[in-house]
Design a protein around this motif. Structure first.
Motif, short mmCIF file in Angstrom:
data_model
loop_
_atom_site.label_atom_id
_atom_site.label_comp_id
_atom_site.label_asym_id
_atom_site.label_seq_id
_atom_site.Cartn_x
_atom_site.Cartn_y
_atom_site.Cartn_z
N PHE A 187 31.28 -36.75 -21.94
CA PHE A 187 31.65 -35.64 -22.83
C PHE A 187 32.33 -34.57 -21.99
O PHE A 187 32.23 -34.56 -20.75
N ASN A 188 33.04 -33.68 -22.64
CA ASN A 188 33.74 -32.62 -21.94
C ASN A 188 32.80 -31.44 -21.70
O ASN A 188 32.37 -30.80 -22.65
N PRO A 189 32.48 -31.13 -20.43
CA PRO A 189 31.52 -30.06 -20.15
C PRO A 189 32.17 -28.68 -20.07
O PRO A 189 31.48 -27.69 -19.81
N GLY A 190 33.47 -28.60 -20.25
CA GLY A 190 34.18 -27.32 -20.10
C GLY A 190 34.95 -27.30 -18.79
O GLY A 190 34.52 -27.88 -17.79
N LYS A 191 36.09 -26.63 -18.79
CA LYS A 191 36.98 -26.66 -17.64
C LYS A 191 36.38 -26.02 -16.39
O LYS A 191 36.82 -26.30 -15.27
N ARG A 223 26.37 -31.61 -28.67
CA ARG A 223 25.26 -30.85 -29.25
C ARG A 223 25.04 -31.26 -30.71
O ARG A 223 23.89 -31.30 -31.18
N GLY A 224 26.13 -31.55 -31.40
CA GLY A 224 25.99 -32.04 -32.77
C GLY A 224 25.29 -33.38 -32.81
O GLY A 224 24.50 -33.66 -33.72
N LEU A 225 25.57 -34.22 -31.81
CA LEU A 225 24.90 -35.52 -31.72
C LEU A 225 23.40 -35.34 -31.53
O LEU A 225 22.60 -35.99 -32.21
N ILE A 259 14.79 -39.05 -33.84
CA ILE A 259 15.16 -40.12 -32.92
C ILE A 259 15.11 -39.55 -31.50
O ILE A 259 15.76 -38.54 -31.21
N TYR A 260 14.34 -40.19 -30.66
CA TYR A 260 14.14 -39.71 -29.29
C TYR A 260 15.42 -39.94 -28.48
O TYR A 260 15.87 -41.07 -28.32
N PRO A 261 16.03 -38.85 -27.93
CA PRO A 261 17.31 -38.99 -27.22
C PRO A 261 17.14 -39.16 -25.71
O PRO A 261 16.59 -38.30 -25.03
N ILE A 262 17.63 -40.28 -25.20
CA ILE A 262 17.55 -40.60 -23.77
C ILE A 262 18.97 -40.67 -23.21
O ILE A 262 19.83 -41.36 -23.77
N ALA A 263 19.21 -39.95 -22.12
CA ALA A 263 20.53 -39.96 -21.48
C ALA A 263 20.55 -40.99 -20.37
O ALA A 263 19.82 -40.87 -19.38
N ALA A 295 23.17 -33.05 -18.99
CA ALA A 295 22.59 -33.76 -20.14
C ALA A 295 21.34 -33.05 -20.64
O ALA A 295 21.12 -32.95 -21.86
N ALA A 296 20.52 -32.56 -19.72
CA ALA A 296 19.31 -31.85 -20.13
C ALA A 296 19.67 -30.57 -20.88
O ALA A 296 19.02 -30.22 -21.88
N ASN A 297 20.71 -29.89 -20.44
CA ASN A 297 21.11 -28.65 -21.09
C ASN A 297 21.66 -28.87 -22.49
O ASN A 297 21.57 -27.98 -23.34
N ILE A 298 22.21 -30.04 -22.75
CA ILE A 298 22.67 -30.37 -24.09
C ILE A 298 21.50 -30.57 -25.04
O ILE A 298 21.57 -30.25 -26.23
N GLY A 299 20.39 -31.10 -24.50
CA GLY A 299 19.22 -31.31 -25.34
C GLY A 299 18.59 -32.68 -25.25
O GLY A 299 17.67 -32.99 -26.00
#
Length: 354
Positions: A74-78, A94-96, A105-109, A162-166
């Protein structure tokens, strides 16, 4: 069918939409998940996978966040140090996460660590080299050097993204040297050559666990199934017991198709129940020797291994998937993940067939 977690839903109803699931998402049931490619996290394919989880006893998705090429998906910003290594396969991360939370649903990165063409190409001194330059496998893969602390920090930094996204759990894959490394390393040059490979891999796992602690995420590591049944897979640098001491979850890849004559089974792919149960006995014996063993959540096979040749494989369907799950359950293991590289999962499977 999956249980409804009424408490979280009631609280969420009284919170702003963007905060509804921020602090109420708790997990207290065995994780039963499927692997999802980043490109399949939107559109009709994702809707199909979401429906599969919602109408069955599945309850987790393992999603590529750092893929097999080394791309952040994903794009983390420039301004992010990972922007150059990113590809916007996930258009709205974040929408995901919000969608997964809303569907409980448990989200695992999933983070592919040392197999990384992107980082190898941008930092050749952090990789394995031969006379031609960056070493590449017969498949064209490159590996970064597990002895390099800079490689550790680079991967952990992506995990923090990934953790910061959620994401609630970071799953590190390819936490190892290349397969059969002991037979190919002779002409290679790399920092740390001659040192203990298993110690380096274990130290990375320990270091990552400490660095991720402030972010409140669980940490898991994928290992080769064979690393469990031998004292140490020194070639690739995996010591199952040592790694298991520093993770919340250990996920051995125990696909029946990937064994040859193990546990007294001549053709393991033909006997998924027996293979998985025999493996689980060995794993349980190793884990019970640890003071604080992690949760066991093996990877199971939801694909057909036709490459094994006639008479050595069977078409995997409902029965074979359920047999693997039963094999784990018979030994007290109630968590699992299913692998299908194309995300085409078998229909009508009972994911709690016991």
């Amino acid at each position: 069918m999956r249980r409804i977690f009424i408490f979280a839903v009631i609280i969420a109803a009284f919170l702003p939409v963007n905060l509804a699931f921020a602090n109420t998402f708790e997990w207290n049931e065995p994780v039963r998940g499927i692997y999802i490619k980043a490109a399949n996290t939107s559109g009709p394919q994702f809707n199909h996978l979401l429906n599969l989880v919602n109408r069955t006893d599945l309850n987790a998705m393992v999603i590529d966040i750092k893929d097999d090429n080394g791309n952040l998906t994903f794009n983390p910003g420039k301004k992010s140090p990972y922007y150059a290594a990113s590809r916007p396969y996930i258009t709205n991360p974040r929408g995901l996460i919000q969608t997964l939370n809303e569907n409980h649903i448990y989200p695992i990165a999933r983070m592919v660590v040392f197999k990384d063409k992107v980082l190898a190409n941008s930092n050749p001194n952090w990789t394995l080299k031969n006379a031609q330059g960056i070493w590449r496998s017969s498949r064209g893969d490159s590996f970064t050097n597990p002895f390099h602390r800079e490689v550790w920090d680079y991967n952990i930094g992506m995990a923090i993204e990934a953790a910061n996204i959620g994401f609630k759990e970071i799953q590190f894959d390819y936490v190892r040297f290349p397969e059969k490394f002991e037979s190919i390393e002779g002409p290679l040059s790399y920092t740390g050559k001659g040192s203990n490979r298993a110690a380096a891999v274990t130290e990375f796992v320990k270091y990552a666990k400490e660095k991720l602690k402030p972010y409140g995420v669980k940490m898991s590591v994928d290992t080769f199934g064979n690393a469990t049944v031998i004292p140490e897979a020194s070639g690739i640098g995996q010591n199952f017991s040592a790694i298991a001491q520093h993770v919340d979850v250990i996920s051995a890849m125990i696909y029946p198709s990937h064994w040859t004559g193990s546990f007294g089974i001549a053709k393991p792919d033909l006997e998924p129940y027996r293979l998985v149960e025999e493996y689980a006995k060995v794993e349980n014996n190793r884990l019970k020797k640890l003071a604080a063993p992690p949760t066991s959540r093996p990877w199971l096979q939801d694909f057909t291994a036709a490459w094994l040749g006639k008479g050595n494989y069977k078409v995997y369907g409902k029965q074979e998937i359920e047999d693997q799950i039963r094999g784990l359950h018979a030994q007290g293991i109630n968590e699992f993940l299913l692998w299908n590289a194309a995300n085409s999962y078998t229909k009508n499977v009972d994911y709690t067939p016991y």
